[in-house]
Each structure stands twice: as C-alpha cells, then as structure tokens.
Design a protein around this motif. Sequence first.
Motif, PDB file in Angstrom:
ATOM      1  N   PRO A  11       1.099  -1.524   0.247  1.00  0.00           N
ATOM      2  CA  PRO A  11      -0.379  -0.095   0.524  1.00  0.00           C
ATOM      3  C   PRO A  11       0.487   1.127   0.026  1.00  0.00           C
ATOM      4  O   PRO A  11       0.249   2.081  -0.298  1.00  0.00           O
ATOM      5  CB  PRO A  11      -0.478  -0.108   1.608  1.00  0.00           C
ATOM      6  N   ASP A  12       2.232   1.206   0.185  1.00  0.00           N
ATOM      7  CA  ASP A  12       3.143   2.507   0.538  1.00  0.00           C
ATOM      8  C   ASP A  12       3.354   2.709  -0.747  1.00  0.00           C
ATOM      9  O   ASP A  12       3.912   1.940  -0.972  1.00  0.00           O
ATOM     10  CB  ASP A  12       4.128   2.219   1.569  1.00  0.00           C
ATOM     11  N   THR A  13       2.809   3.469  -1.262  1.00  0.00           N
ATOM     12  CA  THR A  13       4.164   3.870  -2.691  1.00  0.00           C
ATOM     13  C   THR A  13       4.721   4.792  -2.519  1.00  0.00           C
ATOM     14  O   THR A  13       5.430   5.997  -4.133  1.00  0.00           O
ATOM     15  CB  THR A  13       3.214   4.332  -4.116  1.00  0.00           C
ATOM     16  N   THR A  14       5.537   5.577  -1.741  1.00  0.00           N
ATOM     17  CA  THR A  14       6.207   5.720  -1.468  1.00  0.00           C
ATOM     18  C   THR A  14       7.990   5.050  -1.749  1.00  0.00           C
ATOM     19  O   THR A  14       8.741   4.285  -1.925  1.00  0.00           O
ATOM     20  CB  THR A  14       7.168   6.442   0.241  1.00  0.00           C
ATOM     21  N   VAL A  15       8.213   6.268  -2.979  1.00  0.00           N
ATOM     22  CA  VAL A  15       9.799   5.829  -3.472  1.00  0.00           C
ATOM     23  C   VAL A  15      11.328   6.167  -2.620  1.00  0.00           C
ATOM     24  O   VAL A  15      10.924   7.418  -2.634  1.00  0.00           O
ATOM     25  CB  VAL A  15       9.857   6.605  -5.070  1.00  0.00           C
ATOM     26  N   ASP A  16      11.353   5.473  -1.532  1.00  0.00           N
ATOM     27  CA  ASP A  16      13.249   5.123  -1.312  1.00  0.00           C
ATOM     28  C   ASP A  16      13.728   4.202  -1.492  1.00  0.00           C
ATOM     29  O   ASP A  16      13.522   2.810  -1.050  1.00  0.00           O
ATOM     30  CB  ASP A  16      12.428   5.596   0.817  1.00  0.00           C
ATOM     31  N   VAL A  17      14.198   4.594  -2.117  1.00  0.00           N
ATOM     32  CA  VAL A  17      15.625   3.409  -2.646  1.00  0.00           C
ATOM     33  C   VAL A  17      16.640   2.825  -1.480  1.00  0.00           C
ATOM     34  O   VAL A  17      16.675   1.816  -1.521  1.00  0.00           O
ATOM     35  CB  VAL A  17      16.447   4.548  -4.130  1.00  0.00           C
ATOM     36  N   SER A  18      16.484   4.180  -1.259  1.00  0.00           N
ATOM     37  CA  SER A  18      17.268   3.728  -0.164  1.00  0.00           C
ATOM     38  C   SER A  18      17.216   2.212   0.604  1.00  0.00           C
ATOM     39  O   SER A  18      17.619   2.054   1.723  1.00  0.00           O
ATOM     40  CB  SER A  18      17.805   5.160   1.077  1.00  0.00           C
ATOM     41  N   LYS A  19      15.713   1.660   0.919  1.00  0.00           N
ATOM     42  CA  LYS A  19      15.345   0.913   1.604  1.00  0.00           C
ATOM     43  C   LYS A  19      15.732  -0.380   0.550  1.00  0.00           C
ATOM     44  O   LYS A  19      15.511  -1.722   1.371  1.00  0.00           O
ATOM     45  CB  LYS A  19      13.774   1.103   2.134  1.00  0.00           C
ATOM     46  N   PHE A  20      15.699  -0.272  -0.317  1.00  0.00           N
ATOM     47  CA  PHE A  20      16.581  -1.209  -0.958  1.00  0.00           C
ATOM     48  C   PHE A  20      17.282  -1.987  -0.719  1.00  0.00           C
ATOM     49  O   PHE A  20      18.562  -1.807  -0.655  1.00  0.00           O
ATOM     50  CB  PHE A  20      16.673  -0.853  -2.892  1.00  0.00           C
ATOM     51  N   SER A  21      17.081  -3.761  -0.852  1.00  0.00           N
ATOM     52  CA  SER A  21      18.326  -4.862  -0.262  1.00  0.00           C
ATOM     53  C   SER A  21      17.659  -5.417  -1.238  1.00  0.00           C
ATOM     54  O   SER A  21      17.619  -6.707  -1.442  1.00  0.00           O
ATOM     55  CB  SER A  21      18.205  -5.483   0.969  1.00  0.00           C
ATOM     56  N   MET A  22      19.225  -5.883  -2.163  1.00  0.00           N
ATOM     57  CA  MET A  22      18.768  -6.654  -3.438  1.00  0.00           C
ATOM     58  C   MET A  22      19.038  -8.083  -2.948  1.00  0.00           C
ATOM     59  O   MET A  22      18.151  -8.936  -3.242  1.00  0.00           O
ATOM     60  CB  MET A  22      20.200  -6.764  -4.261  1.00  0.00           C
ATOM     61  N   MET A  23      19.355  -8.572  -1.734  1.00  0.00           N
ATOM     62  CA  MET A  23      19.714 -10.185  -1.424  1.00  0.00           C
ATOM     63  C   MET A  23      18.769 -10.237  -0.620  1.00  0.00           C
ATOM     64  O   MET A  23      17.880 -11.567  -0.889  1.00  0.00           O
ATOM     65  CB  MET A  23      21.071 -10.305  -0.476  1.00  0.00           C
ATOM     66  N   GLU A  24      17.393  -9.341   0.269  1.00  0.00           N
ATOM     67  CA  GLU A  24      16.473  -9.969   0.962  1.00  0.00           C
ATOM     68  C   GLU A  24      15.595  -9.917  -0.470  1.00  0.00           C
ATOM     69  O   GLU A  24      15.210 -11.109  -0.307  1.00  0.00           O
ATOM     70  CB  GLU A  24      16.063  -8.549   0.893  1.00  0.00           C
ATOM     71  N   VAL A  25      15.425  -9.535  -1.662  1.00  0.00           N
ATOM     72  CA  VAL A  25      14.474  -9.829  -2.564  1.00  0.00           C
ATOM     73  C   VAL A  25      14.723 -10.363  -4.045  1.00  0.00           C
ATOM     74  O   VAL A  25      14.214 -11.554  -3.924  1.00  0.00           O
ATOM     75  CB  VAL A  25      14.644  -8.256  -3.644  1.00  0.00           C
ATOM     76  N   LEU A  26      16.847 -10.962  -3.830  1.00  0.00           N
ATOM     77  CA  LEU A  26      16.519 -12.728  -4.226  1.00  0.00           C
ATOM     78  C   LEU A  26      16.518 -13.943  -3.298  1.00  0.00           C
ATOM     79  O   LEU A  26      15.611 -14.822  -4.804  1.00  0.00           O
ATOM     80  CB  LEU A  26      18.228 -12.729  -4.435  1.00  0.00           C
ATOM     81  N   SER A  27      16.664 -13.665  -2.368  1.00  0.00           N
ATOM     82  CA  SER A  27      15.987 -14.617  -1.093  1.00  0.00           C
ATOM     83  C   SER A  27      14.749 -15.088  -0.779  1.00  0.00           C
ATOM     84  O   SER A  27      14.376 -16.508  -1.654  1.00  0.00           O
ATOM     85  CB  SER A  27      17.156 -14.293   0.123  1.00  0.00           C
ATOM     86  N   GLN A  28      14.084 -13.821  -1.134  1.00  0.00           N
ATOM     87  CA  GLN A  28      12.952 -14.027  -1.385  1.00  0.00           C
ATOM     88  C   GLN A  28      11.766 -14.070  -2.397  1.00  0.00           C
ATOM     89  O   GLN A  28      10.570 -14.822  -2.801  1.00  0.00           O
ATOM     90  CB  GLN A  28      12.351 -12.720  -0.495  1.00  0.00           C
ATOM     91  N   ARG A  29      12.719 -14.162  -3.452  1.00  0.00           N
ATOM     92  CA  ARG A  29      12.007 -14.496  -4.611  1.00  0.00           C
ATOM     93  C   ARG A  29      10.788 -13.373  -4.923  1.00  0.00           C
ATOM     94  O   ARG A  29       9.893 -13.999  -5.900  1.00  0.00           O
ATOM     95  CB  ARG A  29      11.977 -15.928  -5.021  1.00  0.00           C
ATOM     96  N   GLN A  30      10.923 -12.215  -4.369  1.00  0.00           N
ATOM     97  CA  GLN A  30       9.768 -11.809  -4.476  1.00  0.00           C
ATOM     98  C   GLN A  30       9.615 -10.022  -4.263  1.00  0.00           C
ATOM     99  O   GLN A  30      10.935  -9.695  -3.164  1.00  0.00           O
ATOM    100  CB  GLN A  30       8.291 -11.768  -3.434  1.00  0.00           C
ATOM    101  N   GLY A  31       9.424  -9.077  -4.912  1.00  0.00           N
ATOM    102  CA  GLY A  31       9.782  -7.757  -4.145  1.00  0.00           C
ATOM    103  C   GLY A  31       8.336  -6.963  -4.443  1.00  0.00           C
ATOM    104  O   GLY A  31       7.483  -7.154  -5.372  1.00  0.00           O
ATOM    105  N   SER A  32       8.308  -6.012  -3.349  1.00  0.00           N
ATOM    106  CA  SER A  32       7.716  -4.177  -4.203  1.00  0.00           C
ATOM    107  C   SER A  32       7.694  -4.163  -5.753  1.00  0.00           C
ATOM    108  O   SER A  32       9.145  -4.502  -6.006  1.00  0.00           O
ATOM    109  CB  SER A  32       7.393  -3.789  -3.513  1.00  0.00           C
TER     110      SER A  32
END
Length: 624
Positions: free
Chosen positions: A116-137
Amino acid sequence: MGKSFGKPTKISESSTNTNHLQKAVDIGEDVKSDICSKRSSNAELFLQHITKKKQLLSLEDSFESIDLHARNASPEVTTNIDNLLTYLMSTCTTSLNTVRTVYIWVLSHIGCKISPDTTVDVSKFSMMEVLSQRQGSALEINILFHYMCQLLSVPCALIHGIIKSQNDEVHSFKDNPPSSNHVWSIVLVQNEWRFVDCASGGGNMDAECQEEDHSLEMYFLTDPDVFILTHFPLCMSNQKLHHTATERFTCQRSLSLQVQETLQMLEMPISFSDFCKAATPTTFALSNSVELISHSSYHVTVKMGDTFEFTAPHFVNMAAVLSDVPSGNVLKNSVLATRSGHFGYRIFVKPRHIGEYCLKIYGAKKCGDFRSVITYRLHAEQVENEFVAMPELFGVWGASLNALHGFTKAIFRFDILTCRSGEICIKLPTTGFVQTKSVLMFGSEDNITERAPQSNQSTLNQYTEGVVHIMAKLRQRGFYRLSLQAQKQESDGCENSAFSTVTELFIHSLKPSLGQAIYPRSYPVAQSYQTLLLEPLTGELEINKTTMFRVRSMLLTKAKVEGEVMVKTSGENCHEGDTWSLEYTPKRVGVPVYIYGTVGLDASMHALYKFSVVIDVDMTSTYM
C-alpha cells in the motif's frame, strides 16, 4: 570461477550518431546534462534518433531462445549474484540481448508483492532480500532490473515519476506534481535510449490487466509516445547505487521535483497538467492498437448525450457500461454501441439525470471475451426532459461473426433501424437453408425479460428462396431490441440443435402498429418446407368472416386449410415458387385454424401455421 560482476564499470560503444552521449553506467552529471537539458543541441540531436520499437527490434530475429534461457534459470543460480549474471550473459552478444535476458529473468523469477506504500525510497532496497525471497514490491523489482543492468555494463538511468495506474487520484492533479510514486529505467540499446518498466511488464501496475503477455512486450523498450500515456517522468537519480558489504544499496536522494521534460523523449513534451487530464487506455488497449478518435480527456462534460469514437483493428466487438457515481449503480438503458466502417466503433451515452457518472469501455478480440479498454468520468450537465430508455445490450448492435455461418455479408448492413409504420420487414440473404427464430423486446427501464421464442408472436420468421424474412410488430413508440438466432448447419449438412445469436438489431419506432399485435404461430417445419405466408398476417381470425389464405413455396406438393385443399398456382419463373390459396370461413370461437402442408410423396400433412378464432378483430395486415 566466473567473472566478477560485483562493481559497476564504465563501458564505451562506438557510434557515429551517439558519441555525444556519455556511455556511463553510474548516473552522474555527464549523462544527466546530455539527456535532460532541453536547451542542449545534443538533446535535440538525440531526439532525432528515436526510432519506433518495431524498427528497433527488426534487427533481432527472435527472442525465443534468449527468453527460454532466462526462464530456465535454476533457483540455485540466484544464491550468488556473480553466478546469476554469468549464467544470463552466456547467451548474450549485444546490449539488446543483455537487457532482454535480464528483463525476462526478473519477470519470470521475482514475484510482485502488493504494497500500500507507494513512497519511493531507494535507500530501503536490499538486493539479497529480494533474491532470497524471490519477490519484491514494484519499486524493488524495477531497482533490481536497473542494478543488474549496471552490473552487466549496460548504460542506464533510474527515472522517478508518476504512473497513473498506481494512483487513482492522478486525474485530479493539476499543475504541481506530487512526490513520485514509481520508478523505471531508461537503457541504451542499439544506440537508442529506451524505457523499461519490469513491474508494469508483469501486469502488476494495471488493475485491469488480465493477460501478462500484453504487458510483457508493452513495457519493454516502449516507444516514448506510448509510454507517456501512463508514465510521467519527474526527474532522474543523480547518484549511482552503491554496493555495500551488507548487501544493501543506498542512494543519496538529492532529487528535485522540477519536471525535466526531455526525459519524456518526445519532440513535443506534454505538461504535467495535460498528462493528468488525459484518458488512459489499458495495456490491453495499447497492445491492440486502440485509437481514441473523439475524446482524449478523462473528464468529459455531457449535454443531452455524447458519442465516443474509437478505431480498434484487432477487435470483433466493443461494449460500454455506464454507472452512477458514487453509488456504482449500473444504468442499463443509457448506452448504445455500433460499428463504424471496418475498424471503427461508436458508443452513444445518454445519462438520465444531471450528475456524475463513470463510463467503462470494453473490447473483445474474440466473441464473448471482453476486457477493459478505457475509463472516463462524465459530468451530465443537461439531460432529456422525458428520458426515453434504450434496450440493454452489452456489445455493438448488428451482426456478429456467427452470422458468417449461413448468411451473406449483407447482414452486416443492418444494425440501427427506424420504423415509421409500426411494422417492419427485414430480408436477409443466406448461403443456404437456415432455421431461425427471433425475440422482440421493448427498451423500457424495467428491462423486460426475454419471453420464450415460441410464445412471442410479435415476430414472424420465415425462409424461402434463399432469404430469411423477419417481420415484427411494434406496439408503441420507442426503442426495441430484435434478437435473431440461427441454427448452425454442420459440415455434413445436418442441423445442429443449438441456436446462437447472429445479430442484434436496434429499432426506433416512431409510430405504434395499427394492426393486430400478434402474428400467427409459425412452426419450424414451415421454414424447412421454405414456405412464405402471404396472407393473412394476423394471429387472430374473426368468426364467420371469410378470409383469403395464401402461401408460397418451391417445395410444397400439397397444402390445405383444416380439411379443405388449397389451390395451386404455378410461379411465373422457376425461382419464385408456387402459390397456394383458399378462401376459408372459421365457424367456432376458441378452436384454432391450421394451415397444413407436405413435400414430395409424403402423404402425411404437417402443421405450418396456427391461427386463433375470436369474436371480433379490429384490423388485419397483408404481406407486401
């Protein structure tokens, strides 16, 4: 050990036409000034080199093998970013191949989680979290694509902006852009800067999207004039993403919300106000070349109704639904859709009351498979003093593709008809024998339920000499819906018992019928024997009154009214058929009168038409 991709590096590509562009992976002031400066002659030259996506991809025979390779990547490969990129690059020889394989891999292996949060905050991005969970916003998916392109030495930039489908309130924004609600990439392939939006490519940003493939190709290297319909760029990140020891990426957010119009990649950039005002076609509409002919604005003021026009070369049908705002109640008798030429469609909308309405337009590439095309917000400023309801129909009036099974193309000429006499006769040529039936409904606001065809004697369907004859009595002024259904012929000549609708006719009656309200009942065998009833065309006969009975047929060998044999008169030519006639006087009220007939050497007689006998009849009709 595979090649290490742990740190972005600069590359250079030789190009006689784009040497003025800095081929840099990190998004610094060089690229920013070249791409984003409106006054730069380099920017003007850059715009001249924008080519259509179709031309850009013509150099590539097929992405089939590249896509298959990306989709087949095993889960184990993603445990190490270097191994993943080595695997993806094994089939890539050009920057176009590289961008494509990353795009397909992200769409195939990273799911999109709804946030629900559409705020763009690039600093919160973690590549390993996205790759390990195989999903992301949606934000994380696009940043992942962007960073993988960086690691593979593809010049790219991260664009911050507004996407319409992400925020329903975009149409209400005016001159001042809000904070960005989305990010996407711009990449350099084949010496062209092109847009890529992985999140939209997966169908995640379009609530109306029902088929991923529509989005997949739509948001890969999208043409700027198409991309601007849904994406408005505000600014570009001026810092590269830094790969830290904690596997988390940071970006110094020194972003200005001042609109940088050159990021639109258009020769004539549009203002943010115009972007917000514009109606937005769905991905399904864009991928099927739907063009808005009449109304390009989302907000439309309506006075006494309005007509919306489209061209849709790949559609077989279009439809519309008008609903009240904010109740959401559907107004079933306020919309009329018709075809216009080979690929055109017109939708007439007529709200009953002054107020706010939502108009949703739908299209179908095949019969019955309707999908959302575009939405408008209507303000009805002026309406009819006496509202005349239109009959309900989800789709265009006129013939469907089913009509080609038995009817000639002449049937497509009939859709909207006007009747000034209260009784209408329609003749439709066929390619062979077609058994038909029809249902007539008055377009009241109560939406009269379809009556069973066999009891609906407001219509009379007949077939003879290669023509279907349809007659209808219109008992009052107003709008009618006439549905014609036909029994499909199988390839072996046998009849299929199922009937399907071949055409929906819209009839505007200017005068009520002066004759009787019903026709005689016609039995299916009358059509099989190719019999045409000439008179009487009334369902009720007056007792003790002599009436002339006449039928015409090319097949009948014997005919009679009750027990009295009809007299045969041969036709003037072989294509007209014989006429059978007899004067008959009904003697008993309540006892029906039948016309019987047979063909060939068959001695048995079959009922063709049925008439009721009453004490008094006001008027009769005769076939002309």
